[in-house]
Design a protein around this motif. Structure first.
Motif, PDB file in Angstrom:
ATOM      1  N   VAL A 178       0.837  -1.201   0.000  1.00  0.00           N
ATOM      2  CA  VAL A 178       0.000   0.000   0.000  1.00  0.00           C
ATOM      3  C   VAL A 178       0.875   1.256   0.000  1.00  0.00           C
ATOM      4  O   VAL A 178       0.612   2.224  -0.717  1.00  0.00           O
ATOM      5  N   THR A 179       1.941   1.230   0.798  1.00  0.00           N
ATOM      6  CA  THR A 179       2.867   2.369   0.854  1.00  0.00           C
ATOM      7  C   THR A 179       3.491   2.631  -0.513  1.00  0.00           C
ATOM      8  O   THR A 179       3.625   3.784  -0.938  1.00  0.00           O
ATOM      9  N   VAL A 180       3.865   1.569  -1.218  1.00  0.00           N
ATOM     10  CA  VAL A 180       4.470   1.717  -2.548  1.00  0.00           C
ATOM     11  C   VAL A 180       3.487   2.385  -3.507  1.00  0.00           C
ATOM     12  O   VAL A 180       3.868   3.269  -4.292  1.00  0.00           O
ATOM     13  N   GLU A 181       2.218   1.996  -3.438  1.00  0.00           N
ATOM     14  CA  GLU A 181       1.234   2.598  -4.334  1.00  0.00           C
ATOM     15  C   GLU A 181       1.011   4.070  -3.999  1.00  0.00           C
ATOM     16  O   GLU A 181       0.814   4.899  -4.892  1.00  0.00           O
ATOM     17  N   LYS A 182       1.069   4.417  -2.709  1.00  0.00           N
ATOM     18  CA  LYS A 182       0.956   5.827  -2.322  1.00  0.00           C
ATOM     19  C   LYS A 182       2.166   6.616  -2.834  1.00  0.00           C
ATOM     20  O   LYS A 182       2.038   7.756  -3.285  1.00  0.00           O
ATOM     21  N   GLN A 185       1.684   7.256  -6.528  1.00  0.00           N
ATOM     22  CA  GLN A 185       0.792   8.390  -6.759  1.00  0.00           C
ATOM     23  C   GLN A 185       1.495   9.708  -6.446  1.00  0.00           C
ATOM     24  O   GLN A 185       1.324  10.699  -7.155  1.00  0.00           O
ATOM     25  N   HIS A 186       2.290   9.720  -5.392  1.00  0.00           N
ATOM     26  CA  HIS A 186       3.074  10.904  -5.046  1.00  0.00           C
ATOM     27  C   HIS A 186       3.993  11.305  -6.197  1.00  0.00           C
ATOM     28  O   HIS A 186       4.072  12.486  -6.563  1.00  0.00           O
ATOM     29  N   THR A 187       4.659  10.321  -6.796  1.00  0.00           N
ATOM     30  CA  THR A 187       5.569  10.590  -7.913  1.00  0.00           C
ATOM     31  C   THR A 187       4.801  11.118  -9.119  1.00  0.00           C
ATOM     32  O   THR A 187       5.224  12.086  -9.765  1.00  0.00           O
ATOM     33  N   ASP A 188       3.672  10.501  -9.439  1.00  0.00           N
ATOM     34  CA  ASP A 188       2.852  10.973 -10.563  1.00  0.00           C
ATOM     35  C   ASP A 188       2.398  12.415 -10.336  1.00  0.00           C
ATOM     36  O   ASP A 188       2.387  13.238 -11.265  1.00  0.00           O
ATOM     37  N   ASP A 189       2.042  12.730  -9.100  1.00  0.00           N
ATOM     38  CA  ASP A 189       1.581  14.087  -8.793  1.00  0.00           C
ATOM     39  C   ASP A 189       2.724  15.096  -8.867  1.00  0.00           C
ATOM     40  O   ASP A 189       2.518  16.248  -9.267  1.00  0.00           O
ATOM     41  N   LEU A 190       3.928  14.694  -8.487  1.00  0.00           N
ATOM     42  CA  LEU A 190       5.088  15.579  -8.622  1.00  0.00           C
ATOM     43  C   LEU A 190       5.323  15.935 -10.085  1.00  0.00           C
ATOM     44  O   LEU A 190       5.597  17.090 -10.426  1.00  0.00           O
ATOM     45  N   ILE A 191       5.237  14.926 -10.944  1.00  0.00           N
ATOM     46  CA  ILE A 191       5.434  15.157 -12.373  1.00  0.00           C
ATOM     47  C   ILE A 191       4.393  16.133 -12.896  1.00  0.00           C
ATOM     48  O   ILE A 191       4.710  17.089 -13.613  1.00  0.00           O
ATOM     49  N   ALA A 198      -0.082  21.640 -12.203  1.00  0.00           N
ATOM     50  CA  ALA A 198      -1.266  21.110 -11.523  1.00  0.00           C
ATOM     51  C   ALA A 198      -1.138  21.354 -10.024  1.00  0.00           C
ATOM     52  O   ALA A 198      -0.039  21.389  -9.474  1.00  0.00           O
ATOM     53  N   ASP A 199      -2.261  21.531  -9.360  1.00  0.00           N
ATOM     54  CA  ASP A 199      -2.271  21.790  -7.923  1.00  0.00           C
ATOM     55  C   ASP A 199      -2.507  20.508  -7.130  1.00  0.00           C
ATOM     56  O   ASP A 199      -3.110  19.549  -7.622  1.00  0.00           O
ATOM     57  N   GLY A 200      -2.072  20.528  -5.862  1.00  0.00           N
ATOM     58  CA  GLY A 200      -2.391  19.440  -4.947  1.00  0.00           C
ATOM     59  C   GLY A 200      -1.657  18.153  -5.265  1.00  0.00           C
ATOM     60  O   GLY A 200      -0.673  18.122  -5.991  1.00  0.00           O
ATOM     61  N   GLY A 201      -2.163  17.060  -4.677  1.00  0.00           N
ATOM     62  CA  GLY A 201      -1.577  15.763  -4.932  1.00  0.00           C
ATOM     63  C   GLY A 201      -1.179  15.034  -3.656  1.00  0.00           C
ATOM     64  O   GLY A 201      -1.226  15.581  -2.557  1.00  0.00           O
ATOM     65  N   GLN A 202      -0.806  13.791  -3.810  1.00  0.00           N
ATOM     66  CA  GLN A 202      -0.404  12.922  -2.707  1.00  0.00           C
ATOM     67  C   GLN A 202       0.930  13.378  -2.130  1.00  0.00           C
ATOM     68  O   GLN A 202       1.901  13.580  -2.858  1.00  0.00           O
ATOM     69  N   ARG A 203       1.000  13.525  -0.807  1.00  0.00           N
ATOM     70  CA  ARG A 203       2.256  13.865  -0.159  1.00  0.00           C
ATOM     71  C   ARG A 203       3.139  12.632  -0.038  1.00  0.00           C
ATOM     72  O   ARG A 203       2.663  11.496  -0.138  1.00  0.00           O
ATOM     73  N   PRO A 205       4.693   9.598   1.331  1.00  0.00           N
ATOM     74  CA  PRO A 205       4.258   8.742   2.456  1.00  0.00           C
ATOM     75  C   PRO A 205       5.423   8.469   3.402  1.00  0.00           C
ATOM     76  O   PRO A 205       6.435   7.881   3.014  1.00  0.00           O
ATOM     77  N   GLY A 206       5.282   8.899   4.656  1.00  0.00           N
ATOM     78  CA  GLY A 206       6.366   8.759   5.622  1.00  0.00           C
ATOM     79  C   GLY A 206       6.816   7.329   5.835  1.00  0.00           C
ATOM     80  O   GLY A 206       7.980   7.083   6.200  1.00  0.00           O
ATOM     81  N   ALA A 207       5.933   6.363   5.577  1.00  0.00           N
ATOM     82  CA  ALA A 207       6.281   4.945   5.770  1.00  0.00           C
ATOM     83  C   ALA A 207       7.391   4.501   4.817  1.00  0.00           C
ATOM     84  O   ALA A 207       8.022   3.462   5.043  1.00  0.00           O
ATOM     85  N   MET A 208       7.630   5.284   3.754  1.00  0.00           N
ATOM     86  CA  MET A 208       8.717   4.922   2.827  1.00  0.00           C
ATOM     87  C   MET A 208      10.066   4.950   3.531  1.00  0.00           C
ATOM     88  O   MET A 208      11.002   4.241   3.135  1.00  0.00           O
ATOM     89  N   ASP A 209      10.201   5.750   4.572  1.00  0.00           N
ATOM     90  CA  ASP A 209      11.480   5.835   5.282  1.00  0.00           C
ATOM     91  C   ASP A 209      11.861   4.526   5.946  1.00  0.00           C
ATOM     92  O   ASP A 209      13.048   4.281   6.213  1.00  0.00           O
ATOM     93  N   GLN A 210      10.873   3.674   6.196  1.00  0.00           N
ATOM     94  CA  GLN A 210      11.136   2.405   6.887  1.00  0.00           C
ATOM     95  C   GLN A 210      10.846   1.186   6.024  1.00  0.00           C
ATOM     96  O   GLN A 210      10.916   0.052   6.521  1.00  0.00           O
ATOM     97  N   ILE A 211      10.557   1.398   4.747  1.00  0.00           N
ATOM     98  CA  ILE A 211      10.189   0.253   3.922  1.00  0.00           C
ATOM     99  C   ILE A 211      11.376  -0.695   3.733  1.00  0.00           C
ATOM    100  O   ILE A 211      12.509  -0.266   3.542  1.00  0.00           O
ATOM    101  N   MET A 212      11.110  -1.972   3.897  1.00  0.00           N
ATOM    102  CA  MET A 212      12.111  -3.036   3.777  1.00  0.00           C
ATOM    103  C   MET A 212      13.188  -2.970   4.864  1.00  0.00           C
ATOM    104  O   MET A 212      14.240  -3.580   4.747  1.00  0.00           O
TER     105      MET A 212
END
Length: 216
Positions: A178-182, A185-191, A198-203, A205-212
């Protein structure tokens, strides 16, 4: 397109970086969106049966330095659409090799592969991002540098992280998936934000700091 270029001209024979800093610290870029088939019926490699939407689509665009863009348009017979499309494919294959995307045997190996990229992005964000101290200096060049760093560094790094995690999704827990999918979306929104305003978008996800990091 900017992310796919990884910050370099998409002519595989050209090593021109598209985003650089001058000696005085000014951020500049040499990136130009070039049409494979011309944007008009009278341009180089024109194709009259294309719609306006097709002419402006991703498939009909390539990111080049100013010199390569000028060259292909001034000598269209030497640079047919088949050759330019091959440039895009060759650059994509080269980047895939550089990314060294492979299946790892353990979660620790996956973490070791993505951690330097996450760290580089974090340092860049803290140095150039909207929350940096530079926001208090109205004469700072940092906002321009931030835009360049986003296109030439952070987004390509995100793409690489996603490629590694996708290749090794079997080692991720359900929560991490789920974190990877968030993060995707964050990466797509940055682009979208940095290329189309474009305005707004997914921030992020803090859980990426601990993934794996642990056993999931």
């Amino acid at each position: 397109m900017f992310a796919d270029s990884a910050g370099y001209c998409q002519n595989p024979a050209c090593a021109q970086q598209l985003f650089v800093d001058t000696a005085k610290g000014e951020a500049i870029h040499f990136a130009e969106m070039a049409h494979i088939f011309a944007a008009s019926d009278n341009g180089p490699r024109s194709k009259a049966d294309l719609t306006d939407a097709e002419r402006g689509s991703y498939d009909n665009l390539i990111l080049l330095c100013a010199n390569c863009h000028t060259t292909i348009d001034k000598a269209p017979d030497d640079y047919p659409d088949t050759l330019i499309r091959q440039w895009k494919r060759d650059r994509a294959e080269r980047l895939a090799d550089l990314f060294s995307v492979k299946a790892f045997a353990s979660r620790a190996e996956v973490r070791a592969a993505i951690e330097p990229l996450l760290t580089a992005n974090k340092v860049t964000f803290e140095t150039y991002g909207p929350g940096s101290d530079a926001r208090f200096d109205i004469e700072s060049e940092v906002p321009t540098a931030w835009h360049r760093k986003m296109l030439g560094s952070i987004i390509p790094n995100n793409k690489r992280i996603l490629a590694i995690l996708d290749k090794n999704r079997g080692l991720a827990s359900g929560r991490e998936a789920v974190t990877v999918e968030k993060f995707r979306q964050h990466t797509d929104d940055l682009i979208a934000r940095h290329l189309t305003d474009a305005d707004g978008g997914q921030r992020f996800p803090g859980a990426m700091d601990q993934i794996m990091v642990d056993d999931g």
